[in-house]
Every structure is written in C-alpha cells, then in structure tokens.
Design a protein around this motif. Structure first.
Motif, PDB file in Angstrom:
ATOM      1  N   ASP A  20       0.835  -1.209   0.000  1.00  0.00           N
ATOM      2  CA  ASP A  20       0.000   0.000   0.000  1.00  0.00           C
ATOM      3  C   ASP A  20       0.865   1.252   0.000  1.00  0.00           C
ATOM      4  N   TRP A  21       1.885   1.254   0.845  1.00  0.00           N
ATOM      5  CA  TRP A  21       2.752   2.438   0.933  1.00  0.00           C
ATOM      6  C   TRP A  21       3.601   2.594  -0.329  1.00  0.00           C
ATOM      7  N   ALA A  22       4.048   1.478  -0.889  1.00  0.00           N
ATOM      8  CA  ALA A  22       4.837   1.555  -2.125  1.00  0.00           C
ATOM      9  C   ALA A  22       4.003   2.146  -3.261  1.00  0.00           C
ATOM     10  N   TYR A  23       2.744   1.717  -3.349  1.00  0.00           N
ATOM     11  CA  TYR A  23       1.849   2.260  -4.374  1.00  0.00           C
ATOM     12  C   TYR A  23       1.640   3.761  -4.155  1.00  0.00           C
ATOM     13  N   ALA A  24       1.433   4.161  -2.902  1.00  0.00           N
ATOM     14  CA  ALA A  24       1.213   5.576  -2.605  1.00  0.00           C
ATOM     15  C   ALA A  24       2.435   6.414  -2.977  1.00  0.00           C
ATOM     16  N   VAL A  25       3.613   5.905  -2.670  1.00  0.00           N
ATOM     17  CA  VAL A  25       4.846   6.626  -3.012  1.00  0.00           C
ATOM     18  C   VAL A  25       4.970   6.771  -4.522  1.00  0.00           C
ATOM     19  N   LEU A  26       4.644   5.706  -5.257  1.00  0.00           N
ATOM     20  CA  LEU A  26       4.721   5.744  -6.708  1.00  0.00           C
ATOM     21  C   LEU A  26       3.796   6.821  -7.284  1.00  0.00           C
ATOM     22  N   VAL A  27       2.549   6.849  -6.825  1.00  0.00           N
ATOM     23  CA  VAL A  27       1.585   7.824  -7.342  1.00  0.00           C
ATOM     24  C   VAL A  27       2.002   9.244  -6.971  1.00  0.00           C
ATOM     25  N   LEU A  28       2.396   9.464  -5.731  1.00  0.00           N
ATOM     26  CA  LEU A  28       2.769  10.803  -5.301  1.00  0.00           C
ATOM     27  C   LEU A  28       4.042  11.276  -5.993  1.00  0.00           C
ATOM     28  N   ALA A  29       4.972  10.352  -6.227  1.00  0.00           N
ATOM     29  CA  ALA A  29       6.192  10.724  -6.951  1.00  0.00           C
ATOM     30  C   ALA A  29       5.862  11.115  -8.386  1.00  0.00           C
ATOM     31  N   ALA A  30       4.959  10.363  -9.028  1.00  0.00           N
ATOM     32  CA  ALA A  30       4.558  10.700 -10.394  1.00  0.00           C
ATOM     33  C   ALA A  30       3.863  12.059 -10.440  1.00  0.00           C
ATOM     34  N   ALA A  31       3.013  12.331  -9.438  1.00  0.00           N
ATOM     35  CA  ALA A  31       2.324  13.621  -9.385  1.00  0.00           C
ATOM     36  C   ALA A  31       3.317  14.762  -9.169  1.00  0.00           C
ATOM     37  N   SER A  36       6.469  19.308 -11.316  1.00  0.00           N
ATOM     38  CA  SER A  36       7.748  19.979 -11.585  1.00  0.00           C
ATOM     39  C   SER A  36       7.914  20.322 -13.057  1.00  0.00           C
ATOM     40  N   LEU A  37       7.331  19.500 -13.940  1.00  0.00           N
ATOM     41  CA  LEU A  37       7.451  19.745 -15.377  1.00  0.00           C
ATOM     42  C   LEU A  37       6.471  20.796 -15.883  1.00  0.00           C
ATOM     43  N   TYR A  38       5.268  20.786 -15.326  1.00  0.00           N
ATOM     44  CA  TYR A  38       4.197  21.554 -15.972  1.00  0.00           C
ATOM     45  C   TYR A  38       3.530  22.592 -15.079  1.00  0.00           C
ATOM     46  N   ASN A  39       4.018  22.793 -13.856  1.00  0.00           N
ATOM     47  CA  ASN A  39       3.293  23.697 -12.962  1.00  0.00           C
ATOM     48  C   ASN A  39       3.224  25.125 -13.495  1.00  0.00           C
ATOM     49  N   HIS A  40       4.234  25.557 -14.294  1.00  0.00           N
ATOM     50  CA  HIS A  40       4.215  26.918 -14.817  1.00  0.00           C
ATOM     51  C   HIS A  40       3.179  27.083 -15.931  1.00  0.00           C
ATOM     52  N   TYR A  41       2.615  25.950 -16.428  1.00  0.00           N
ATOM     53  CA  TYR A  41       1.528  26.034 -17.410  1.00  0.00           C
ATOM     54  C   TYR A  41       0.154  25.947 -16.744  1.00  0.00           C
ATOM     55  N   MET A  42       0.121  25.648 -15.450  1.00  0.00           N
ATOM     56  CA  MET A  42      -1.134  25.365 -14.752  1.00  0.00           C
ATOM     57  C   MET A  42      -1.525  26.521 -13.854  1.00  0.00           C
ATOM     58  N   ASP A  43      -2.844  26.815 -13.812  1.00  0.00           N
ATOM     59  CA  ASP A  43      -3.311  27.806 -12.847  1.00  0.00           C
ATOM     60  C   ASP A  43      -3.581  27.105 -11.519  1.00  0.00           C
ATOM     61  N   GLY A  44      -4.017  27.853 -10.539  1.00  0.00           N
ATOM     62  CA  GLY A  44      -4.229  27.286  -9.217  1.00  0.00           C
ATOM     63  C   GLY A  44      -5.265  26.177  -9.191  1.00  0.00           C
ATOM     64  N   TYR A  45      -6.316  26.327 -10.012  1.00  0.00           N
ATOM     65  CA  TYR A  45      -7.353  25.303 -10.054  1.00  0.00           C
ATOM     66  C   TYR A  45      -6.797  23.991 -10.595  1.00  0.00           C
ATOM     67  N   LEU A  50      -4.683  18.368  -9.876  1.00  0.00           N
ATOM     68  CA  LEU A  50      -3.584  17.412  -9.862  1.00  0.00           C
ATOM     69  C   LEU A  50      -3.389  16.831  -8.465  1.00  0.00           C
ATOM     70  N   ALA A  51      -3.379  17.697  -7.454  1.00  0.00           N
ATOM     71  CA  ALA A  51      -3.201  17.222  -6.081  1.00  0.00           C
ATOM     72  C   ALA A  51      -4.364  16.327  -5.657  1.00  0.00           C
ATOM     73  N   GLY A  52      -5.588  16.754  -5.981  1.00  0.00           N
ATOM     74  CA  GLY A  52      -6.753  15.945  -5.625  1.00  0.00           C
ATOM     75  C   GLY A  52      -6.770  14.612  -6.343  1.00  0.00           C
ATOM     76  N   SER A  53      -6.337  14.601  -7.601  1.00  0.00           N
ATOM     77  CA  SER A  53      -6.289  13.349  -8.359  1.00  0.00           C
ATOM     78  C   SER A  53      -5.289  12.381  -7.743  1.00  0.00           C
ATOM     79  N   ALA A  54      -4.125  12.904  -7.336  1.00  0.00           N
ATOM     80  CA  ALA A  54      -3.113  12.039  -6.719  1.00  0.00           C
ATOM     81  C   ALA A  54      -3.646  11.423  -5.428  1.00  0.00           C
ATOM     82  N   ILE A  55      -4.279  12.240  -4.604  1.00  0.00           N
ATOM     83  CA  ILE A  55      -4.837  11.723  -3.341  1.00  0.00           C
ATOM     84  C   ILE A  55      -5.938  10.705  -3.631  1.00  0.00           C
ATOM     85  N   GLY A  56      -6.790  11.013  -4.612  1.00  0.00           N
ATOM     86  CA  GLY A  56      -7.863  10.088  -4.966  1.00  0.00           C
ATOM     87  C   GLY A  56      -7.337   8.766  -5.490  1.00  0.00           C
TER      88      GLY A  56
END
Length: 380
Positions: A20-31, A36-45, A50-56
C-alpha cells in the motif's frame, strides 16, 4: 468462565501493508514529477485538480487492491507509447509499435477488439458453465481496460504534439467520452465481479460495453471522429477535467445496473436460473451500482451548474441537456427512495433499472442527436 474479549479493529493506517505504501509513493512521486514539469503552465485550479487526483488515486488503490497493479500497468503502457514518439507526431504513421499497438487509436482499437472477445468468452462460459472461460472473460476485460486507459493517456499527449493551444484532456467529444464510458463501466463491473464473486454476470454487462464499442468503431471509420480537434471556446475550461469524468461514472453505473436488471429478470422468470447468480445477489449489485452512480451524477450535476455560472453567467438555463440530466437524476432519486423507504425489491425495481437505461441513453446521446441548445457542440 471467562467472557470472550471483543475484537478491537486496528486503526486504518496500521492495516496498511508495504505494498500500500509503495503504491502511494509511486503515485505521489509521479504527481510531483508532473508538477515539476508543468506547474508553470497550470493555474491554481489545475494544480488543485492534480493534487486531488493524486490523493484520490492513492485512496482508490488502498480501497481496491486490483487498482494498484492496473493503474501503474496502464501508465507504463502509455509511457511506452509516449516515448516512442520522440516528440514527433508523424512517427505514429511510421514507427511499428506506434502504428500497430501504442498510438492512441491503435490502443483503443485493441481495447475494442478485447472487449468484443471478452463478451463472447463470457457468454461461452455462461452457457457451458465453465469457470475457466469466465475467468478468461475477466482477464480479457482487464486487458481491454488497460489498453483503453493507456490509449486515453497517449491521446492526451498527442493533442499537445499537435500544438500547445490544441492540447486538452481527452473527454471533449463523443468519441472520447464513449471510450471513457466503456473504460469506467468495465472497471466498475470488475470491482463488483470480484466483490460478489459473480463472473457469470459479465455476459450481460459486457453487452452494453460492446454496444458502446460498436458506436466507437462506426464513429471512427464513418465520421473520422478519432482525429484530434481543437477545443471550442465553451470547453476551454478546467471544469471539464472534473465534470465529465464524474458524469460518466454515473452513466457507467446506471448502464451496468440496467444489465444486471436484465439478468435478474431472467432469473426471476426461470430463464438461465441455473447458470446466473441468485436474484437477490443481482438485486444487491444493482442497488449498489445505482447508489454509486447517483452519488457521482449528483456531484457532476452540481459541478455542471457551477461551470455554467462561470461560462454563461447562470447556474441553470433549462437547456435540453440540463433538463434531461435533471430527469435522469429524479429517476434514480425516486428509484433509491422506493427501495430504501418503501422497501421494494426484485422485479419492479429491475424493470425500472432497465427502463432507466433508455432515459439515460437519451440524456447521454439522444439530446445531442435530436435537440439543440447550449450543449449542441456534442452532436454527431
């Protein structure tokens, strides 16, 4: 005599295992990498999505163990396709693996083929009472879902290869949402199949998925709808990323409940009774599917109203699509009320679920075909 001590359930976090923890680390690392790659293209929403999707996704993997291998596998297949492009969309017509397996259209065609095969194998297993064949049907359905999810991920990337102003999440037209519908319906069914141990029901649920696959094939080859198009102004919003998926969880659940209703009616009438699960098991699956679908359809309707206020200045305009969404919502609200408050079970609610699919189909597709309004951009 000593009294037995009541069992004390461990806190949830203590029941989590290394996987369970390994899966969580994998998803959070991918998020985190995506941010890091695209945050300057994204607005706050969009950063919040992205954060909500990772948690979900982490929560879903902890709740449903099969998701922990399905999602990373679909992501790995998508990454193979994305990397094979080397940043050049034209390679999709020349590179072997892209042309025949890993481009979005190729992956989605594999999805369609596998769903058709799964439907046939499930029916063969049902008729022959073969556990091996129904297990093969499950495996084919999982494989189809992997290719469908990977195809949507790759299509998202392909849209950005066409142009930064063209790129968008692939839920913007009937072709894309039909792929999403088949994927969501299949995944929901696979969850309930394992939970209730009822692989025989796959023969019925896969029928509605195969019908959607037939539409995808017609829409692709007759209308060339698989070609990526720019978003019209009305859809250029972050609201689309959350409203449409929530809506189609509802549609998928309602479609699945209707096919379970068909199976229950056959059992009640004595048809295939010795091959299908008991009527009360099918009834319970149908109820749970409608309950989940109603929850997400309610969320989607609220999100749609908020999107309408943002785009058109009002929460509700009695547009045909909005009106029929309300009809669908009222239909299943009444279904749940009758079951939970009046205690109805069995044949009447099974018929209601089947007829409800006709109402839902018109709201999903018929409105686009026959009525005009603010949502006319979804037409055939």
């Amino acid at each position: 005599m000593e009294l037995a001590q009541p069992l004390i359930e461990q806190p949830f976090y203590k029941r989590l295992q290394l996987g369970d923890w390994a899966y969580a680390v994998l998803v959070l690392a991918a998020a985190a990498y995506s941010w890091s790659l695209y945050n300057h293209y994204m607005d706050g929403y969009e950063q919040a999505i992205l954060a909500g999707s990772a948690i979900g996704l982490v929560a879903l993997g902890w709740f449903w163990k099969s998701w922990r291998w399905f999602f990373p596998l679909a992501g790995a297949v998508a990454l193979l396709g994305i990397n094979a492009y080397h940043g050049e969309l034209a390679r999709g017509q020349t590179a072997f693996w892209l042309k025949y397996a890993l481009s979005s259209q190729s992956a989605i065609m594999w999805m369609c083929t596998l769903f058709f095969l799964a439907t046939g194998v499930y029916w063969a297993g049902l008729i022959a009472r073969s556990g091996l064949l129904t297990r093969m049907g499950s495996g084919l359905t999982w494989a189809a879902a992997v290719m469908g999810a990977a195809g949507l991920f790759v299509r998202w990337y392909e849209s950005y290869l066409i142009g930064a102003d063209i790129g968008h999440v692939p839920v913007s037209n009937l072709y894309e949402v039909f792929v999403l519908f088949t994927l969501i319906t299949a995944l929901m069914y696979l969850y309930y199949e394992a939970k209730f141990a009822v692989r025989q029901a796959g023969a019925f649920v896969l029928l509605v998925i195969s019908a959607a696959v037939g539409f995808i094939l017609w829409y692709s080859f007759d209308r060339q709808a698989h070609e990526i198009q720019p978003l019209i102004p009305a859809l250029q919003s972050w609201w689309m990323k959350i409203h449409v998926p929530a809506n189609f969880i509802g549609y998928g659940a309602f479609a699945m409940s209707a096919m379970l209703g068909v199976a229950e009616l056959l059992v009640i009438k004595g048809k295939l009774k010795d091959r299908l699960p008991a009527a009360d098991v099918l009834d319970e699956m149908m109820y749970k599917a409608i309950a989940v679908g109603f929850l997400f359809f309610t969320i989607a309707t609220i999100l749609g109203a908020m999107w309408a206020a943002d785009a058109w200045g009002g929460y509700w305009s009695w547009d045909p699509k909005e009106t029929w969404a309300l009809i669908v919502w009222l239909n299943y609200a009444a279904w749940l009320h009758i079951r939970l408050v009046k205690g109805w079970r069995g044949e009447p609610l099974a018929w209601w679920a089947v007829i409800g699919l006709l109402v839902t189909t018109f709201a999903f597709l018929g409105v686009n075909m026959f009525l005009t309004g603010l949502h006319s951009y979804g037409g055939l």
